[in-house]
Each structure stands twice: as structure tokens, then as C-alpha cells.
Design a protein around this motif. Structure first.
Motif, PDB file in Angstrom:
ATOM      1  N   PRO A   1     -14.242   5.280  -2.358  1.00 16.06           N
ATOM      2  CA  PRO A   1     -13.276   6.234  -1.560  1.00 16.06           C
ATOM      3  C   PRO A   1     -14.274   7.238  -0.837  1.00 16.06           C
ATOM      4  O   PRO A   1     -15.243   7.667  -1.371  1.00 16.06           O
ATOM      5  CB  PRO A   1     -12.678   6.930  -2.914  1.00 16.06           C
TER       6      PRO A   1
ATOM      7  N   GLU B   1       0.870  -1.212   0.036  1.00 16.92           N
ATOM      8  CA  GLU B   1       0.022  -0.026  -0.030  1.00 16.92           C
ATOM      9  C   GLU B   1       0.933   1.166   0.154  1.00 16.92           C
ATOM     10  O   GLU B   1       1.933   1.130   0.569  1.00 16.92           O
ATOM     11  CB  GLU B   1      -0.771   0.049   1.277  1.00 16.92           C
ATOM     12  N   LYS B   2       0.331   2.457  -0.645  1.00 17.82           N
ATOM     13  CA  LYS B   2       1.126   3.631  -0.586  1.00 17.82           C
ATOM     14  C   LYS B   2      -0.113   4.891  -0.750  1.00 17.82           C
ATOM     15  O   LYS B   2      -1.233   4.697  -0.877  1.00 17.82           O
ATOM     16  CB  LYS B   2       1.982   3.654  -1.878  1.00 17.82           C
ATOM     17  N   GLY B   3       0.485   5.952  -0.252  1.00 15.92           N
ATOM     18  CA  GLY B   3      -0.520   7.144  -0.492  1.00 15.92           C
ATOM     19  C   GLY B   3       0.254   8.376  -0.325  1.00 15.92           C
ATOM     20  O   GLY B   3       1.523   8.429  -0.089  1.00 15.92           O
TER      21      GLY B   3
ATOM     22  N   THR C   1       4.468   4.907   2.421  1.00 14.19           N
ATOM     23  CA  THR C   1       4.397   3.589   2.085  1.00 14.19           C
ATOM     24  C   THR C   1       4.031   2.570   3.105  1.00 14.19           C
ATOM     25  O   THR C   1       4.520   2.688   4.400  1.00 14.19           O
ATOM     26  CB  THR C   1       5.602   3.125   1.165  1.00 14.19           C
TER      27      THR C   1
ATOM     28  N   TYR D   1      -3.902  10.635  -2.222  1.00 13.03           N
ATOM     29  CA  TYR D   1      -4.147   9.456  -2.904  1.00 13.03           C
ATOM     30  C   TYR D   1      -3.828   8.243  -2.188  1.00 13.03           C
ATOM     31  O   TYR D   1      -3.044   8.449  -1.307  1.00 13.03           O
ATOM     32  CB  TYR D   1      -2.914   9.420  -4.179  1.00 13.03           C
ATOM     33  N   LEU D   2      -4.598   7.177  -2.014  1.00 14.50           N
ATOM     34  CA  LEU D   2      -4.358   5.926  -1.553  1.00 14.50           C
ATOM     35  C   LEU D   2      -4.460   4.638  -2.327  1.00 14.50           C
ATOM     36  O   LEU D   2      -5.399   4.758  -3.193  1.00 14.50           O
ATOM     37  CB  LEU D   2      -5.388   5.735  -0.431  1.00 14.50           C
ATOM     38  N   CYS D   3      -3.330   3.905  -2.311  1.00 11.76           N
ATOM     39  CA  CYS D   3      -3.566   2.683  -3.203  1.00 11.76           C
ATOM     40  C   CYS D   3      -3.330   1.284  -2.549  1.00 11.76           C
ATOM     41  O   CYS D   3      -2.295   1.525  -1.826  1.00 11.76           O
ATOM     42  CB  CYS D   3      -2.651   2.836  -4.312  1.00 11.76           C
ATOM     43  N   TYR D   4      -4.137   0.274  -2.549  1.00 11.39           N
ATOM     44  CA  TYR D   4      -4.080  -0.735  -2.095  1.00 11.39           C
ATOM     45  C   TYR D   4      -4.599  -2.190  -2.586  1.00 11.39           C
ATOM     46  O   TYR D   4      -5.355  -1.470  -3.530  1.00 11.39           O
ATOM     47  CB  TYR D   4      -4.199  -0.944  -0.429  1.00 11.39           C
ATOM     48  N   GLY D   5      -3.973  -3.115  -2.570  1.00  8.57           N
ATOM     49  CA  GLY D   5      -4.695  -4.178  -3.141  1.00  8.57           C
ATOM     50  C   GLY D   5      -5.844  -5.162  -2.744  1.00  8.57           C
ATOM     51  O   GLY D   5      -5.894  -5.019  -1.245  1.00  8.57           O
TER      52      GLY D   5
END
Length: 143
Positions: A100, A16-18, A40, A85-89
Motif C-alpha cells: 500500500p 473493488e471498493k474504497g 465501489t 481504504y481500498l480493497c480489491y482481490g
């Protein structure tokens, strides 16, 4: 606070990261000042930006940077760009929902609380002596 709710399962094989990126435009000298904070999974804190977890899902908690010009140190500046921004699987074997959501406190001493709805939504709350503004994006179905 930025959170992405889902009823899919968190995928811990995806890091994950943002980030929170802000740009200020000075009303006196015209300079643009940038304040970028990035996090991260392996570096979960940058200033007051941090990745937290609620019901095994990541979220970003932060305070926006107070606008100030780096060139002339004036306080007469305004946000010209603000992005988070936030990203994860996620993993799912059936259709799932992802939504979101962003909230910020506009008045009061308490901090924002968050809960993740089992159906994929995000719920923000704050004590009665504080005020919160919420922005909930349209839920999207993952197929």
C-alpha cells in the motif's frame, strides 16, 4: 492518492471498493462534522473521490474535504480523524508482493502521476514546480 501495488494478478470476480472518511473538530463550538465518501466498482465516483485503474489495478484519487463546521460554519476546525481504504482481490499461483502507498500534493499546480512497478511497488511523481509527500507501507509477501 491511495494505491496498492502488487505483482499478483487482479481478480475481477471480487468487487473493488474504497472510501475516504474525515471527521473535523470545531475549535469554537466543539461540534464534530463528518465527511464520508464511498466508492465501489458499480459506483466509482462520490464527489471528487473516484476509482481509477493503472496497469489493470484500482487506485483512489481524491482531494481531502476542506474542514468546516456544520453547526456554526466556522473555519476554525481541524481533522480529528482521516482514513482512506481500498480493497480489491488478487490471484496468484506463487508467492507475491503487495504494497500500500499514499501520496498527496502539498504545493503546485500539477496533479500526481502514478505507475505500478512490475515487482509490486507503487511509484508516484509530480512535475518539478510542485511538491509531493509520499507514505510507502512495508511490502508484504502473499503466500
Amino acid at each position: 492518492m491511495l494505491a496498492i501495488g502488487t505483482n499478483a494478478s487482479f481478480d475481477d470476480s471480487f468487487a473493488e471498493k474504497g472510501y475516504v472518511h474525515q471527521t473535523f473538530k470545531c475549535g469554537i463550538c466543539g461540534n464534530e462534522t463528518k465527511r464520508n465518501r464511498d466508492v465501489t466498482e458499480s459506483s466509482p465516483k462520490d464527489g471528487n473521490l473516484k476509482i481509477e485503474y493503472k496497469n489493470l489495478l484500482p487506485l483512489l484519487r481524491f482531494n481531502p474535504t476542506i474542514p468546516q463546521c456544520d453547526a456554526c460554519e466556522a473555519g476554525n476546525v481541524a481533522d480529528s480523524h482521516f482514513a482512506t481504504y481500498l480493497c480489491y482481490g488478487v490471484v496468484t499461483s506463487t508467492d507475491a508482493v503487495i504494497q500500500p502507498s499514499y501520496a498527496h500534493k502539498t504545493f503546485g499546480p500539477s496533479s500526481i502521476s502514478v505507475s505500478m512497478d512490475p515487482k509490486g511497488g507503487v511509484n508516484f511523481s509530480i512535475s518539478l514546480d510542485s511538491k509531493i509527500t509520499k507514505y510507502l507501507a512495508r511490502p508484504v509477501t502473499l503466500a
